[in-house]
Each structure stands twice: as structure tokens, then as C-alpha cells.
Design an enzyme around this catalytic site. Structure first.
Site, PDB file in Angstrom:
ATOM      1  N   LEU A  71      36.850  50.824  -5.916  1.00  0.00           N
ATOM      2  CA  LEU A  71      35.816  49.968  -5.328  1.00  0.00           C
ATOM      3  C   LEU A  71      36.395  48.735  -4.648  1.00  0.00           C
ATOM      4  CD1 LEU A  71      32.938  50.256  -7.955  1.00  0.00           C
ATOM      5  CD2 LEU A  71      33.269  51.538  -5.833  1.00  0.00           C
ATOM      6  N   ASP A 124      38.225  60.636  -6.050  1.00  0.00           N
ATOM      7  CA  ASP A 124      39.304  59.707  -5.673  1.00  0.00           C
ATOM      8  C   ASP A 124      38.901  58.932  -4.406  1.00  0.00           C
ATOM      9  OD1 ASP A 124      41.615  58.258  -5.637  1.00  0.00           O
ATOM     10  OD2 ASP A 124      42.945  59.932  -5.140  1.00  0.00           O
TER      11      ASP A 124
END
Lengths: 313, 429
Positions: B64, B306
């Protein structure tokens, strides 16, 4: 006229020799013959590219190729711009693509690019609508070097098909090796690659070449021996124990020349590391065509610039 | 919020072995029941005919970027992107700047996710301080702060001794160690899979062996310590084989596959497009087939993306200098449907299991199920809708997607988190 290489939507480029047909390769080599007189004699300069601007973008050091491309463009009547990253806005953080786009905005008609990263000419070709000429991209391809090597072979031997050509040394990090292999195989030569196993990727076999790590076994079979430079700048350490041992196993010495065929043609793309890949006597000896390669390089580059810049539509 | 019902959908909940057309009743943010309601009038009825009603999907492998690289993604944009993909819970990797290696850092992630109010975000803690592989991070503090698992991610722990101690220590908290298996010596300078294609392109390769030697080490250490280890993004045939063998011996090991590793190969690198550059790299067709077989026989029980956002200007650089990674949250479902369901490799319940209850088990979180009493995270999937992937419609901040232009089928439409509707229909169509 046929495209020199990959064609994108609006223009052709010379990005590599892989995938070019024998017909296309022969057509470039034939055209190179036409430019030999003008390449040898400044008095015979031409005006075909009058009003065109060729930019040389060299992001990696080069002597021969940069000068050769510049001279080739000028001898055809074009103007040239020389660009190197130090002292440019790249050092201010401008991106590679933005730099190139700005050059195009200045009215550049073709870009000659050298870069340490494979695929950089391809990246440019995606963003820029003028012909791109790859002057060496990392360990990928060096198409004009491949062409001038093959041209020199054809000039000296009268043919390419059926000859046995050895590429000696650092195959893994060599763009010259790849461009040579593609052109030679397409034109019907037999190619043997020879070097320490740490510098010869085993997958190279799938390109149709033979791998043999014993130079003394290879030499008597060869019509042509192309001695590649050790690419110290691209290697990680520890790929061979010492320069001395490398020279003992793969250095081209007078003894090795004697064990070769008398008419063996010796090529080296340069710059050469005298005393590592070959001895001075061999480099300057009767089998060597090293300087002939350099002069042929000028004619080859004139031919490809001519083809790419004067191709309509 | 009261009571509502999702009516007449194909309810698939692998945690209970359910696959039937039925109604799902939600009361006070929790699943009340599947079938008969609580005997009160629902405040709202959602029609799910023709849709699959699944526990909210979980993606246990996302980046993130916040704190530190907010130009690529933030917790808010990443969590919004998750919802667009039908993912109601993500676990985020600790390779932020600074790393998630302290209780405060973990709590920051949870706080930002709450503020954003989209998907649930579960932080994954670093194994070592600053992810430098030298000293264990304060794992107890991280657990207090909400960390659900531990990894140094893309800077894998080099020392086998530190990894051993990390596994032992995490075992004490019932937490799983996640391994990004890569021998950094063998991959140094590498930008793609090592093989014919890297030789042809003159790009430096990363051999499959670099992954396999580390998977072998992690299995040996999990066996030694009795800890639970999870192998992230398995990309090689040898890696799948090692995990299969480890499981046969009873080692507590789980395996994960990412969509790009079973749909793309290193041949894609031929155009030097950095949207095909990631670590581990795209491998060969042989590896793709081994991963598909690993998913089929459940050697690889988890599907994850991923998701690795990078801004366009970073990805547009020369190939060597472009960063590793691609985004995946918003293409997760359709790419898996195409590669796994349409090919007959997995059934819908098998695939949904790998996106819900299986990652929930690895992370030890009470999600990924429609059992009565569970928090009502629910995803409604339209399995029929045909659409074309268009990264300009993504909710993620980044656009580094290798699937642009793919014609696909299936998409998450309505998404609930804790009984609250977060998306009525997909923004991707």
C-alpha cells in the site's frame, strides 16, 4: 525499398539484426558497397541527406561508433547533434524520454542511441516518431557492428554462407556476439562460440550455434575468428580467476594464429584490450582486418542512415 | 443498519462446504444465517439472481506504499482499489518507509484504513528492525498493534539463524512467517528470469535456483522449529515440488500463487515493457504449468496478487532502472476466472476457497467465511459479464498493469464490509 528493421506505425527503425531476413541483410550489404567510395574519400561526399538532422545520443562511452555515425551522417550531407548525458538536463533529473522528446521538438530526423540498458532504443521507438538506430544497447544488440563484421567477411572471403566463424570470449555480456550470431546464422554460416563457461550462457545453443570451450580445438576449423572484448564494465566479479589465466586459455597469440588456417580472417570489434584478448603482433598481423572493419563501419552506417531517412511513408 | 437479505444468489462458502442457491441474511453487521431469516422483515432486499454470493475476498499480499511512497499508492486508494476488485480484506506488506517494524507503525496503518473506510487492512509486521535482517523487530509489540503475520518481504532474511529465531519467536504468538524466497546473491543485478529469453535480450537473469534454495531453507527451518511458514508468490516448478514434498512430510508450510505467474511467461519481456518486470520474475511455460498443477492439487492453497503500485514516471524509465512490480487488485478475479475456472483447473468453490478461507487461516483472521456470527464481509460476483481491462478506470493510484486490453469475463459488483455496502456496482466496466 524494404524496411531496414522493425516497422512501427509511422517509421522504420534499426533496433537489431534478430528477425531480419537474408534478403534484407543482403540488401543492406549490397547497398553498403555503393557507399564505399564516399566513405573512403571526403571529396566524394554526397548530398542525399541535405537538410536532415541526425542526433547522436550516447549514454555510454564510445569512440568508434559515435565518430563513425557522426561522420557517416555528415558525409551524406546531414547535420548532426551530439548529445552526452554529463552537462545535460539528465543530470538535473530530466527523464530519458523527456530529453529525447525535447530533441525531437528541435526538429531531429533520426536518433542514433547507445545506452547501457537493453531495450532503451525500443523504449524510444515507442515514444518518438522518427527512425531510431540502435548503436548498442547493453548486452542486447549492436546491429551496425554486426553488419560491418559480416560485410568485412563477405568482402574478404567473397561469401558468408558455408563459412565457419568462431566468436571468442565474453559472449554473455556482448551485444556484438548477439548481432553477429543472428546475421551469420541467417546468412548460412556455421557459428562456434568459445569462451570460459562462466561467460558463455548455455542457452545460446538454442540460437543454432555450437559451444566449445577449447580454443585450440576450435581454431583449425575456422575461416573467421572474431575476438570479443571482455566487458569488464558489465560483469560481476569472479567470472574467471585472473586475466593471466584468461589469456593462457583464450588469448590470440602468434602460436595460435600458426595453428589456424593460413587464410584465417581475424576480426575484433574493438576497443581491444591488447595483451588480454590478443597480442599486439596478432592485432597488427596479416590475418587481422581490424582497421578494415573500422573503415567498413563508415560505409555501413551511411547505408543504414540513407535507407531509414529516405524511405518514404 | 438492522437486517437485510441477499436473495436468490449462488451462495459459495468453502469454509462450510456450501454451494447452493439460497438467501444470505445479515443482522447487525454479522451473518445471521443462510436460508431461513431471523423472523423479522428485512430493511432491504438485494437481488442476487445470477450472481455468486461469496465471503468477501481476501488478498493477503499487497503493497500500500503508505507511509513513504504516497505518490504510488495510499492506504485509502489501495483499500478503494481492493473494493473495486471485490476484495474486502487486504494484508499489507511492511516494506514502507519507514518499515512497519513497531507497534506504532502497525497502529498507523489500521488508523488510516479506518479513516478511509473501504476494505479492512491487516498490517503484516517486519521480522527485523528496519527490515535489514540483523535484529528481530519487537514482534510482541507489533502483535499488540494488530500485525497478523511477519516477513521482511522483498529484503529476505539472509541469515538462516535469524530466520530460525524469527520462526520460533512468531510461533509463540501463533503467527505465521511469510517468506519472499530469493537468494539475493544469485539474483544480484537481475531484471528477469534467467534462461533463453534473458540471453536473447541481453538482460541479466535471475535463476529459478535463487528461489528454490530459499524455499528449501524455509522448509528445513519450519521443520526444525515446528513453526508455520508461508511461501509467497511461488514462481518456479522446483519451488512447487519442494512445497509438495514438505507437506508430505508434515511440515507446516503453505504456498501462494499470483495470477501473473500462471498466465504470463518471460517471452512477454521481448518488447522491454517494464509492466512485465517484477520479482520473482515471469518464468517459463513449464513453470506456469507446474503452478497450475500446484493450485489444482492444493500444494498452493492461496491466491494473492502481490499488488505493487509504481507511478507511471517510475515505470517509464530504462528497463534496468524501472522498479519491480505490478498492480493486481482490480484484475485479480477476472484473470483467475479466465486461467482457472474457464480452463477447468479449479471449480468456483475451490477458487473462492483460495481467495477467502485459506488466506484467513494463514493469517489467523476471522474473515473469509459466511458462518453465522461472522462479520458480514460479502462479495457479489457476476460470473457472466464480459469486459475489457482498462487501467484508466482503476481506483488504484498506479497503472502498472500487464493485462491492459485483455478481454475477460467475471467481475465483483456489489461489495459489503461489516454489513455496510461499499460498492453497488463495479467501476471497472
Amino acid at each position: 525499398m524494404t524496411a531496414v528493421a522493425e516497422t512501427t506505425q509511422t517509421c522504420s527503425h534499426l533496433l537489431g539484426l534478430e528477425g531480419l531476413s537474408a534478403r534484407e541483410l543482403n540488401s543492406i550489404l549490397d547497398q553498403t558497397e555503393e557507399f564505399i567510395p564516399a566513405s573512403l574519400d571526403a571529396e566524394k561526399r554526397r548530398t542525399d541527406l541535405k537538410g536532415k538532422v541526425v542526433a547522436n545520443l550516447f549514454f555510454e562511452p564510445s569512440t568508434r561508433t559515435r565518430i563513425s555515425f557522426g561522420l557517416a551522417a555528415r558525409r551524406l550531407g546531414a547535420e548532426t547533434i551530439d548529445f552526452s548525458p554529463s552537462g545535460s538536463s539528465l543530470s538535473k533529473g530530466e527523464s530519458f524520454i523527456d530529453t529525447a522528446k525535447n530533441l525531437i521538438a528541435l526538429g531531429v530526423d533520426a536518433v542514433v542511441v547507445r545506452h547501457s540498458t537493453p531495450g532503451t532504443p525500443h523504449l524510444l521507438a515507442k515514444h518518438i516518431n522518427v527512425p531510431i538506430l540502435n548503436a548498442g544497447d547493453g548486452a542486447h544488440e549492436h546491429p551496425t557492428q554486426g553488419l560491418l563484421d559480416v560485410f568485412t567477411i563477405r568482402q574478404v572471403k567473397g561469401k558468408v554462407a558455408g563459412l565457419t566463424v568462431a566468436l571468442v570470449g565474453d559472449i554473455a555480456h556482448s551485444r556484438v556476439a548477439r548481432s553477429n550470431i543472428h546475421a551469420l546464422i541467417t546468412l548460412g554460416a556455421k557459428v562456434i562460440v568459445c569462451g570460459p563457461p562462466t561467460l558463455v550462457p548455455k542457452e545460446v545453443k538454442q540460437l543454432g550455434v555450437e559451444i566449445d570451450c577449447d580454443l585450440d580445438r576450435v581454431l583449425p576449423r575456422c575461416d573467421v575468428v572474431n575476438v570479443l572484448r571482455i566487458q569488464f564494465e558489465r560483469q560481476r566479479s569472479g567470472l574467471f580467476p585472473s586475466i593471466q589465466e584468461y589469456f593462457r586459455l583464450f588469448g590470440m597469440t602468434q602460436e595460435r594464429v600458426k595453428r589456424s588456417r593460413p587464410d584465417m580472417l581475424l576480426l575484433a570489434p574493438g576497443p581491444i584490450n591488447r595483451g588480454i584478448e590478443l597480442t599486439p603482433e596478432v592485432a597488427d598481423g596479416p590475418n587481422s582486418a581490424i582497421l578494415k572493419q573500422v573503415t567498413n563501419g563508415l560505409a555501413v552506417r551511411m547505408a543504414v542512415l540513407y535507407r531509414l531517412l529516405l524511405r518514404k511513408g | 443498519m438492522g437486517t437485510f437479505v441477499i436473495r436468490g444468489g449462488r451462495v459459495i462458502d468453502p469454509s462450510q462446504g456450501i454451494d447452493r442457491v439460497d438467501d444470505v441474511w445479515v443482522k447487525d453487521q454479522h451473518i445471521h444465517s443462510i436460508g431461513a431469516g431471523p423472523g423479522e422483515k428485512p430493511a432491504k432486499i438485494y437481488d442476487a439472481q445470477g450472481k455468486i454470493v461469496s465471503p468477501g475476498l481476501i488478498d493477503m499480499h499487497v503493497h500500500l506504499r503508505e507511509p513513504g511512497r504516497e505518490e504510488d499508492e495510499t492506504i485509502a486508494t489501495g483499500a478503494r482499489s481492493a473494493i473495486a476488485g471485490g476484495v474486502t480484506s487486504v494484508a499489507c506488506m511492511p516494506n514502507t518507509e519507514p518499515a512497519i517494524d513497531s507497534q506504532a507503525a502497525a497502529e498507523f496503518v489500521i488508523l488510516q484504513a479506518k479513516r478511509a473506510g473501504y476494505a479492512n487492512v491487516f498490517p503484516i509486521g517486519a521480522i527485523s528492525k528496519g527490515r535489514d535482517g540483523k535484529e528481530l523487530a519487537e514482534i510482541g509489540g507489533l502483535v499488540n498493534g494488530g500485525a497478523v503475520a511477519f516477513t521482511d518481504d522483498g529484503s529476505p532474511v539472509v541469515s538462516a539463524e535469524i530466520m530460525r529465531r524469527a520462526m520460533e519467536y512468531c510461533k509463540g504468538f501463533g503467527k505465521t512467517v511469510l517468506s519472499h524466497p530469493e537468494d539475493l546473491d544469485l539474483t544480484r543485478g537481475g531484471v528477469m528470469n534467467e534462461g533463453f529469453e534473458s540471453m536473447r535480450l541481453g538482460l541479466r537473469g535471475m535463476p529459478a535456483a535463487a528461489e528454490e534454495v530459499m524455499i528449501f531453507r524455509e522448509i528445513a527451518l519450519a521443520e526444525l522449529t515446528g513453526a508455520r511458514a508461508h511461501i509467497l508468490h511461488v514462481s518456479t516448478r522446483g519451488g512447487v515440488d519442494l512445497i509438495r514434498q514438505g507437506k508430505k512430510r508434515g511440515v507446516q508450510i503453505s504456498g501462494e500463487a499470483c495470477p501473473h505467474h500462471f498466465t504470463l511467461t518471460d517471452k512477454c519481456l521481448g518488447t522491454f515493457d517494464s509492466n512485465f518486470k517484477m520479482a520473482p520474475p515471469l518464468r517459463t511455460q513449464e513453470d506456469v504449468e507446474a503452478i497450475l498443477e500446484g493450485l489444482r492439487d492444493n500444494t498452493l492453497e492461496v491466491l494473492a496478487t502481490d499488488h505493487a503500485p509504481h507511478s507511471p514516471e517510475k515505470k517509464m524509465r530504462e528497463f534496468d532502472q524501472a522498479p519491480n512490480g505490478i498492480i493486481g487488485l482490480e484484475t485479480f478475479l477476472p484473470i483467475c476466472v479466465q486461467a482457472l475456472i474457464h480452463t477447468g483447473i479449479l471449480t468456483w468453490p475451490q477458487m473462492i476457497g483460495k481467495m477467502t478461507i485459506e488466506p484467513a487461516k494463514v493469517l489467523g483472521i476471522d474473515r473469509g467465511t459466511l458462518k453465522p456470527g461472522a462479520i458480514a464481509d460479502i462479495t457479489l460476483i457476476d460470473p457472466e459479464v464480459k469486459w475489457v481491462i482498462d487501467p484508466t478506470k482503476f481506483q488504484s493510484k498506479s497503472r502498472n498493469c500487464p493485462f491492459a486490453g485483455w478481454a475477460v469475463q467475471g467481475r465483483a459488483e456489489m461489495v459489503f464490509v461489516a454489513g455496510e455496502i461499499k460498492q453497488e456496482k463495479s467501476p471497472l466496466g
